[in-house]
Design an enzyme around this catalytic site. Sequence first.
Site, PDB file in Angstrom:
ATOM      1  N   HIS A 123     -10.255  13.326 -18.053  1.00  0.00           N
ATOM      2  CA  HIS A 123      -9.453  12.436 -17.226  1.00  0.00           C
ATOM      3  C   HIS A 123      -9.152  11.157 -18.004  1.00  0.00           C
ATOM      4  O   HIS A 123     -10.020  10.627 -18.693  1.00  0.00           O
ATOM      5  CB  HIS A 123     -10.287  12.118 -15.979  1.00  0.00           C
ATOM      6  CG  HIS A 123      -9.573  11.478 -14.845  1.00  0.00           C
ATOM      7  ND1 HIS A 123      -8.572  12.091 -14.150  1.00  0.00           N
ATOM      8  CD2 HIS A 123      -9.754  10.261 -14.251  1.00  0.00           C
ATOM      9  CE1 HIS A 123      -8.155  11.298 -13.171  1.00  0.00           C
ATOM     10  NE2 HIS A 123      -8.858  10.175 -13.221  1.00  0.00           N
ATOM     11  N   SER A 174      -4.308   9.199 -11.835  1.00  0.00           N
ATOM     12  CA  SER A 174      -5.506   9.240 -11.004  1.00  0.00           C
ATOM     13  C   SER A 174      -5.198   8.626  -9.633  1.00  0.00           C
ATOM     14  O   SER A 174      -4.302   9.099  -8.944  1.00  0.00           O
ATOM     15  CB  SER A 174      -6.663   8.526 -11.713  1.00  0.00           C
ATOM     16  OG  SER A 174      -7.890   8.763 -11.074  1.00  0.00           O
ATOM     17  N   GLU A 207     -10.540  17.555 -16.932  1.00  0.00           N
ATOM     18  CA  GLU A 207     -10.615  16.327 -16.130  1.00  0.00           C
ATOM     19  C   GLU A 207     -12.054  15.895 -15.875  1.00  0.00           C
ATOM     20  O   GLU A 207     -12.413  14.729 -16.017  1.00  0.00           O
ATOM     21  CB  GLU A 207      -9.910  16.546 -14.788  1.00  0.00           C
ATOM     22  CG  GLU A 207      -8.430  16.856 -14.877  1.00  0.00           C
ATOM     23  CD  GLU A 207      -7.559  15.616 -14.924  1.00  0.00           C
ATOM     24  OE1 GLU A 207      -8.104  14.499 -14.940  1.00  0.00           O
ATOM     25  OE2 GLU A 207      -6.328  15.774 -14.948  1.00  0.00           O
TER      26      GLU A 207
END
Length: 546
Positions: A456, A222, A341
């Site tokens: 995610h 990320s 995600e």
Amino acid sequence: MPGLHRRNLCKFGAAVLASPPLLASFPATAQEAPIARPPAGALRGAAQGRVLAFKGIPYAAPPVGPLRYRSPQGLSPWTGERDATRAGAASIQTIPPWATWLYDKPASMGEDCLTLNIWTPALEGRRPVMVWIHGGAWRTGEGVAAGNDGTALARLGDVVVVTVNYRLGALGFLAHPTLKDPVTGAAANWGVQDQVAALRWVRANIEAFGGDPDNVTLFGQSAGGTSVANIAPNPANHGLVHKMIIQSGAFLGPPDLPDLAGAAAYAEALAAKLETTVPGLRGVPAERLHTTELALAREWGARNGGRVPVLPIADGVVIPAAPRGAGLPAMPLLIGTTRDEAAFWYDLLDPDGRRIPGLPSPTDEASLLRMAGALKDGSRPRSTASPEAVVDAYRRAAARRGEPTELNALWMAIYTDLRFRLDALEAARRHAASGQPAFLYEFAHPLAGKARGVPHCAEVPFVFGTHTDPYFAAKSGTGPAEAALARAMMQGWSSFARAGVPSSEEGGAWQPVSSSGEGVNLLGGEGGPRRIERVVRAEELEVWGS
């Protein structure tokens, strides 16, 4: 899930993938305590099984008082043996509901946070070094979070794992010309500068921990993945990084990536709220600065489509160019995303099926078109597709595959592609076209229990072999499929760090991506630990001209 605190109750068992406890929970005796003697000064760590851990190691001077909003300053070597059995404080932070999937509240927080942690199989030898930059939107996270404990990865991969704490939020990413450092000329990106300072510390000291300073892999997820893309291309950092792993990194560009002028306006607004000047922010108590900035961020984001300029900026000094416009350097690249995600922010459930508060989803067709149009313009301005064409293409593709076509499902698919999948695909194929080794993956293993999708952050506990930690067991799963997947991923990541090609016992070497973007290594799910798909979501990619 929220409210579940890290206990580290697992016993260190014989199974290779068993997630061990944090070493500080089981202090070694004086006879067992390993002593590392890097140039920075002697460090007393802790031994656990076949791994040695050294935590809370300072790599720069505390960025407090007049050193707030200054480039990181060096430390003089200490004398005597420094205790390195306990982690240092995390940067001051407030964890939003969705981020509790990955992060528990840090045991301690403070402005004096520039420390790193090292896990190594032995102090002798010359092993590959893997330096982890945690994610968290440059606002949350720490180097000793349950998910990125380096014990299992160091042990299974025979690598040296380093995790880094760096300045976050208002303390790490406020920018203004009047904050210009008199030595470096930097006026922004304090947290990124911390990450680079940690890499320089590793370069100078890692041999004392059995690591090879000439074989360093920088990896992150990320915001950490984006940090890899920010750091590696800068010529000033040449020699610090030799391989890159970018997990779910967003290759930000305008308008999501602010310029110094936009960031300066935000800093001035914060100073006004605190009734001081921008330089005067150095004297505001850190907690007050943090809480006031969070309140301003909510107001500012409501007026500016959610965009708040507390993140890295292309300042021409620390980050010469925005990641989207900058080519990655000539070194091996491993890059990828999770399958879903966007579920992390828009459809995250705990193992019991309870919804975790997230961001607002579209409420009707008009709001879906409006949100898709704004995201398209901000993420990929070169696309000529209209919002209507985009939504129609995604609806038709989902219907043909028998997938949900309701508003939120379409929005999450569009968000996932525009924010993550397309950037990873483009970076991978551009890297392959330059003649460099490039490997593209998609993590496809669904969450356990009544949760759904592959959001995610879902891959992080498998990269580190921490999926059986009490904080993740109910979310990630602990069965044979999860054990095989964690083993394959730790082998893949560590073999990439060793020789630039990911490989595992099951399936051998990974397939590199082609210059046209074909060849995706799917990880987990119904097909086992790894399999190859030519292209993922080919129908949807057509609308973007990909």
